[in-house]
Motif scaffolding. Structure first.
Motif, PDB file in Angstrom:
ATOM      1  N   GLY A  89       0.803  -0.946  -0.007  1.00  0.00           N
ATOM      2  CA  GLY A  89       0.121  -0.151   0.012  1.00  0.00           C
ATOM      3  C   GLY A  89       0.949   1.261  -0.119  1.00  0.00           C
ATOM      4  N   THR A 134       5.601   4.346  -1.092  1.00  0.00           N
ATOM      5  CA  THR A 134       4.603   2.625  -1.203  1.00  0.00           C
ATOM      6  C   THR A 134       5.507   1.643  -0.462  1.00  0.00           C
ATOM      7  OG1 THR A 134       4.237   3.411  -3.395  1.00  0.00           O
ATOM      8  CG2 THR A 134       4.330   0.844  -2.818  1.00  0.00           C
ATOM      9  N   GLN A 168      -1.778  -7.873   3.396  1.00  0.00           N
ATOM     10  CA  GLN A 168      -2.220  -6.867   2.119  1.00  0.00           C
ATOM     11  C   GLN A 168      -3.690  -6.703   2.175  1.00  0.00           C
ATOM     12  OE1 GLN A 168      -1.031  -9.049  -1.715  1.00  0.00           O
ATOM     13  NE2 GLN A 168       0.049 -10.353  -0.448  1.00  0.00           N
ATOM     14  N   LYS A 169      -4.586  -7.619   2.904  1.00  0.00           N
ATOM     15  CA  LYS A 169      -6.089  -7.271   2.956  1.00  0.00           C
ATOM     16  C   LYS A 169      -6.103  -6.324   4.104  1.00  0.00           C
ATOM     17  CE  LYS A 169     -10.223  -9.614   4.318  1.00  0.00           C
ATOM     18  NZ  LYS A 169     -11.005 -10.902   5.041  1.00  0.00           N
ATOM     19  N   ARG A 188      -5.635  -2.696   2.945  1.00  0.00           N
ATOM     20  CA  ARG A 188      -6.474  -2.054   2.207  1.00  0.00           C
ATOM     21  C   ARG A 188      -7.454  -1.527   3.054  1.00  0.00           C
ATOM     22  NH1 ARG A 188      -5.120  -6.736  -1.336  1.00  0.00           N
ATOM     23  NH2 ARG A 188      -6.966  -7.983  -0.218  1.00  0.00           N
ATOM     24  N   ARG A 212      -6.830   1.837   4.837  1.00  0.00           N
ATOM     25  CA  ARG A 212      -6.209   2.882   3.724  1.00  0.00           C
ATOM     26  C   ARG A 212      -6.694   4.193   4.488  1.00  0.00           C
ATOM     27  NH1 ARG A 212      -7.566   5.695  -0.945  1.00  0.00           N
ATOM     28  NH2 ARG A 212      -5.973   5.667  -2.440  1.00  0.00           N
TER      29      ARG A 212
END
Length: 309
Positions: free
Chosen positions: A169, A271, A294-295, A298, A301
């Motif tokens: 992210g 990043t 990763q989940k 997200r 955010r």
């Protein structure tokens, strides 16, 4: 007789490879011993036994720890493959693909390792109580290729090796000062005004990544008044009133003692990549951690980025 002796010397104990790998990763016998649960004397004896069996020295002793010889470098990939095959066999035989267990070590810069990973990986453990989590929080590059860590959070893409990199992210950074500091010295409205304030930042010759050259990017080349190789230490210095510095949004957003400065004019974005070895990510527990991170990134955010207007 001579032939028989040679064959004996070419035989080695597979368990000695565990010691070889641990000493390579930890660099010190005492630390390798702690990882394996054996004493330093046993570490030394097993390394000597492996070197005798192979017929060459595998380590050089340096001031900062043990370093692989050229022969050790040649042997390392094979030792790591054996370690990987052993872990995969254990997963297959014990049915760990159905119920995850074992340890996963994640390396990250100290800001991410201290303020971002713990809460996320704690939730992962609640879902998978059989997995032990190890977070290595340090502002340096991690040796993912030699499997020092299973996964590493990095601000730049790997340049070589059998490594996989996935985007975790983006996150924003901007200037912050303590409430007491800005009350005493005022809030700068422009970059020129900021040059009259005390600055907090990284030690110039100890930057672990070009991505943290924040002040240079903004043209602030003057020496900072308080410098640290740790972003966590920088945050504490800013909170204590040492000066104004750049912090990631996820580190400072919910701290009432910190005041955003020049947020609209000078907003930086970075990043984060999650990096793993191709073979290591074949392990179910490592792959599960990677996907969970990763989940979670997200889902969080808004903690990472300033909302678009």
């Amino acid at each position: 007789m001579h032939t028989k002796t040679a064959k004996m010397q070419n035989h080695f104990d597979w368990n000695d490879l565990k010691v070889f790998i641990a000493l390579h990763r930890m660099r010190r016998m005492t630390d390798a011993g702690k990882v394996l649960g054996i004493d330093q004397t046993t570490i030394s004896r097993r390394v000597r036994a492996l070197e005798k069996a192979i017929g060459t020295s595998l380590f050089l002793r340096r001031a900062d720890g043990f370093e692989l010889t050229a022969a050790g470098e040649k042997i390392l990939p094979f030792a790591l493959e054996i370690e990987q095959a052993s872990e995969q066999l254990h997963e297959a035989v014990s049915g760990q693909n159905k119920r995850l267990s074992g340890s996963v070590r994640v390396g990250a810069p100290d800001g991410l390792g201290t303020y971002f990973l713990p809460s996320i990986l704690t939730q992962f453990q609640k879902d998978h109580p059989g997995v032990d989590i190890e977070v290595v929080s340090s502002s340096r590059a991690f040796r993912v290729a030699s499997k020092e860590v299973h996964l590493a959070l990095s601000l730049s893409l790997p340049e070589s090796g059998r490594l996989l990199a996935r985007k975790l992210g983006d996150y924003h950074l901007h200037f912050f000062g303590s409430a007491d500091y800005v009350a005493e010295h005022g809030v700068p409205q422009t970059l020129d005004e900021l040059k009259d304030h005390r600055l907090v930042g990284y030690i110039a010759d100890m930057l672990f990544s070009p991505e943290v050259r924040y002040l240079e990017e903004l043209g602030l080349r003057r020496t900072v008044r308080f410098a640290s190789s740790s972003m966590a230490a920088q945050k504490e210095a800013i909170r204590a009133g040492s000066g104004i510095g750049i912090l990631p949004r996820f580190m400072a957003l919910n701290d009432p003692s910190l005041v955003p400065v020049l947020t609209n004019e000078y907003l930086l974005k970075r990043t984060v990549w999650i990096v793993g070895h191709q073979a290591t990510e074949d392990l179910a527990r490592v792959r599960a951690v990677s996907e969970f991170l990763q989940k979670a990134a997200r889902a969080r955010r808004t903690e990472l980025l300033v909302p678009e207007s």
